[in-house]
Design a protein around this motif. Structure first.
Motif, PDB file in Angstrom:
ATOM      1  N   LYS A 241      13.598  11.270   5.735  1.00 48.08           N
ATOM      2  CA  LYS A 241      13.238  12.322   6.704  1.00 48.08           C
ATOM      3  C   LYS A 241      13.806  12.185   7.746  1.00 48.08           C
ATOM      4  O   LYS A 241      14.156  10.948   8.269  1.00 48.08           O
ATOM      5  CB  LYS A 241      11.754  12.640   6.528  1.00 48.08           C
ATOM      6  CG  LYS A 241      11.249  12.158   5.390  1.00 48.08           C
ATOM      7  CD  LYS A 241       9.286  12.097   5.451  1.00 48.08           C
ATOM      8  CE  LYS A 241       8.859  11.563   4.375  1.00 48.08           C
ATOM      9  NZ  LYS A 241       7.493  11.065   4.275  1.00 48.08           N
TER      10      LYS A 241
ATOM     11  N   LYS B  35      -0.232  11.454   6.266  1.00 49.63           N
ATOM     12  CA  LYS B  35       0.332  12.342   5.557  1.00 49.63           C
ATOM     13  C   LYS B  35      -0.495  13.616   4.973  1.00 49.63           C
ATOM     14  O   LYS B  35      -1.723  12.957   4.705  1.00 49.63           O
ATOM     15  CB  LYS B  35       1.660  11.970   4.923  1.00 49.63           C
ATOM     16  CG  LYS B  35       1.270  10.969   3.855  1.00 49.63           C
ATOM     17  CD  LYS B  35       2.688  10.314   3.284  1.00 49.63           C
ATOM     18  CE  LYS B  35       2.452   9.817   2.037  1.00 49.63           C
ATOM     19  NZ  LYS B  35       3.798   9.221   1.306  1.00 49.63           N
TER      20      LYS B  35
ATOM     21  N   GLY C  58       0.867  -1.061  -0.014  1.00 49.35           N
ATOM     22  CA  GLY C  58      -0.006  -0.078  -0.094  1.00 49.35           C
ATOM     23  C   GLY C  58       0.940   1.353  -0.002  1.00 49.35           C
ATOM     24  O   GLY C  58       1.973   1.238   0.324  1.00 49.35           O
TER      25      GLY C  58
ATOM     26  N   ILE D 145       6.280  -3.481   3.495  1.00 49.30           N
ATOM     27  CA  ILE D 145       6.708  -2.207   3.995  1.00 49.30           C
ATOM     28  C   ILE D 145       8.075  -1.837   3.878  1.00 49.30           C
ATOM     29  O   ILE D 145       8.966  -2.720   3.976  1.00 49.30           O
ATOM     30  CB  ILE D 145       6.127  -1.885   5.389  1.00 49.30           C
ATOM     31  CG1 ILE D 145       6.695  -3.035   6.221  1.00 49.30           C
ATOM     32  CG2 ILE D 145       4.496  -1.836   5.381  1.00 49.30           C
ATOM     33  CD1 ILE D 145       6.128  -2.480   7.813  1.00 49.30           C
TER      34      ILE D 145
ATOM     35  N   HIS E 142       7.626   4.737  -7.727  1.00 51.47           N
ATOM     36  CA  HIS E 142       8.913   4.751  -8.473  1.00 51.47           C
ATOM     37  C   HIS E 142       9.663   3.698  -8.020  1.00 51.47           C
ATOM     38  O   HIS E 142       9.385   2.845  -7.744  1.00 51.47           O
ATOM     39  CB  HIS E 142       9.602   6.036  -7.725  1.00 51.47           C
ATOM     40  CG  HIS E 142       9.677   5.873  -6.300  1.00 51.47           C
ATOM     41  ND1 HIS E 142      10.013   5.056  -5.220  1.00 51.47           N
ATOM     42  CD2 HIS E 142       8.901   6.775  -5.057  1.00 51.47           C
ATOM     43  CE1 HIS E 142      10.099   5.077  -4.156  1.00 51.47           C
ATOM     44  NE2 HIS E 142       9.315   6.350  -4.033  1.00 51.47           N
TER      45      HIS E 142
HETATM   46  P1  ATP Z   1       6.566  10.395   0.015  1.00 56.64           P
HETATM   47  O1  ATP Z   1       7.932  10.825  -0.413  1.00 56.64           O
HETATM   48  O2  ATP Z   1       5.389  11.189  -1.080  1.00 56.64           O
HETATM   49  O3  ATP Z   1       6.319  10.381   1.478  1.00 56.64           O
HETATM   50  P2  ATP Z   1       7.181   7.548  -0.480  1.00 56.64           P
HETATM   51  O4  ATP Z   1       8.183   7.487  -1.474  1.00 56.64           O
HETATM   52  O5  ATP Z   1       7.844   7.386   0.887  1.00 56.64           O
HETATM   53  O6  ATP Z   1       6.257   8.807  -0.582  1.00 56.64           O
HETATM   54  P3  ATP Z   1       4.850   5.765  -0.374  1.00 56.64           P
HETATM   55  O7  ATP Z   1       3.847   5.615  -1.363  1.00 56.64           O
HETATM   56  O8  ATP Z   1       4.325   6.701   0.786  1.00 56.64           O
HETATM   57  O9  ATP Z   1       6.294   6.423  -0.891  1.00 56.64           O
HETATM   58  O10 ATP Z   1       5.295   4.630   0.442  1.00 56.64           O
HETATM   59  C1  ATP Z   1       4.486   3.462   0.446  1.00 56.64           C
HETATM   60  C2  ATP Z   1       5.351   2.370   0.967  1.00 56.64           C
HETATM   61  O11 ATP Z   1       6.632   2.255   0.328  1.00 56.64           O
HETATM   62  C3  ATP Z   1       5.997   2.420   2.455  1.00 56.64           C
HETATM   63  O12 ATP Z   1       5.908   1.026   3.074  1.00 56.64           O
HETATM   64  C4  ATP Z   1       7.271   3.004   2.254  1.00 56.64           C
HETATM   65  O13 ATP Z   1       7.933   2.481   3.383  1.00 56.64           O
HETATM   66  C5  ATP Z   1       7.637   2.112   1.075  1.00 56.64           C
HETATM   67  N1  ATP Z   1       8.591   2.960   0.438  1.00 56.64           N
HETATM   68  C6  ATP Z   1       8.576   4.076  -0.300  1.00 56.64           C
HETATM   69  N2  ATP Z   1      10.128   4.265  -0.994  1.00 56.64           N
HETATM   70  C7  ATP Z   1      10.712   3.228  -0.589  1.00 56.64           C
HETATM   71  C8  ATP Z   1      12.134   2.840  -0.907  1.00 56.64           C
HETATM   72  N3  ATP Z   1      13.018   3.896  -1.591  1.00 56.64           N
HETATM   73  N4  ATP Z   1      12.619   1.751  -0.307  1.00 56.64           N
HETATM   74  C9  ATP Z   1      11.775   0.787   0.294  1.00 56.64           C
HETATM   75  N5  ATP Z   1      10.678   1.214   0.597  1.00 56.64           N
HETATM   76  C10 ATP Z   1      10.085   2.313   0.106  1.00 56.64           C
END
Ligand code: ATP
Length: 223
Positions: A139, A48, A11, A107, A18
């Motif tokens: 972050k 968020k 999710g 996750i 990406h």
């Molecule tokens: P944003 O920067 O808008 O907060 P995000 O890149 O963190 O977005 P989300 O769509 O909010 O991406 O993330 C959904 C899930 O993907 C979460 O469980 C997050 O931990 C995981 N996730 C996101 N980017 C990565 C990454 N580069 N490597 C591993 N897990 C990731």
């Protein structure tokens, strides 16, 4: 799809999806011998700010990814609820739909750190397993001392070291997959695009083409 095999779930806001989503989750699915992963875009994230792109655009990008990566398919239940998205309710619905199937929720490790802030988090492991992919913090770590203690306790009780256990039980395990961190976030990609740069090396080709075609993320306005 063999309905006796574990079902992967992933999710997110996917604003946009990406390679940091696709590559670590594909690697973890491979390690865990999971051949189907549902991408579950949220309607409104509970933890968020609202997404920058509309649900229709975010879903269209996911569908392009699914066309190129057969591991993935989309699950639009959260979008259809048109409300704040809480994983608990999605998992409850999926458990009813698949009463005898192992459910493996993928996750990033940042999400494991904040799991104790999720709605009804103590009940989640009764509904699914968690497969955690390595992610270096993008972050400042928002984990409080109390959350740290909760995560330590969760790991002490639920961590497994052999992924085969994910196939033997329907829920209740946490597996820390040894995936290579892929450092990128949707926030960084949106910032690059807003500056007129297209970070092609961090996006699936079909997604960068979609973003350019629809002129997404050129400013901070919601499209
Ligand atoms: P944003 O920067 O808008 O907060 P995000 O890149 O963190 O977005 P989300 O769509 O909010 O991406 O993330 C959904 C899930 O993907 C979460 O469980 C997050 O931990 C995981 N996730 C996101 N980017 C990565 C990454 N580069 N490597 C591993 N897990 C990731």
């Amino acid at each position: 799809m063999d309905k006796t095999r574990p079902l992967g779930l992933f999710g997110g806001t996917f604003d946009p999806i990406h390679l940091g989503h696709i590559i670590p989750i594909s690697a973890a699915a491979d390690i865990c011998d999971i051949d189907h992963v549902a991408l579950i875009p949220n309607f409104l994230p509970s933890h968020k700010q609202a997404a920058n792109s509309s649900p229709e655009h975010r879903l269209a990008m996911l569908e392009r990814v699914c066309a190129d990566y057969p591991l993935f398919h989309t699950e639009t239940w959260e979008l259809k609820q048109q409300a704040l998205s809480y994983s608990f309710y999605t998992l409850e619905m999926l458990r009813k739909r698949h009463p005898q199937r192992s459910l493996c929720f993928f996750i990033g490790s940042d999400s494991l750190h904040t799991l104790p802030s999720w709605h009804r988090w103590q009940e989640l492991l009764g509904l699914c397993h968690f497969v955690v992919c390595q992610r270096e913090p993008t972050k400042p770590d928002k984990q409080s001392e109390q959350q740290k203690q909760h995560v330590t306790a969760l790991l002490a009780q639920h961590q497994i070291t052999e992924p085969q256990a994910l196939h033997k039980k329907l829920a209740g395990c946490i597996y820390l997959a040894n995936t290579v961190p892929f450092n990128v976030s949707s926030t960084w990609i949106r910032a690059e695009l807003a500056q007129g740069r297209v970070p092609d090396n961090m996006l699936p080709k079909a997604v960068s083409a979609y973003i350019l075609e629809h002129k997404l993320y050129q400013s901070n306005a919601i499209i």
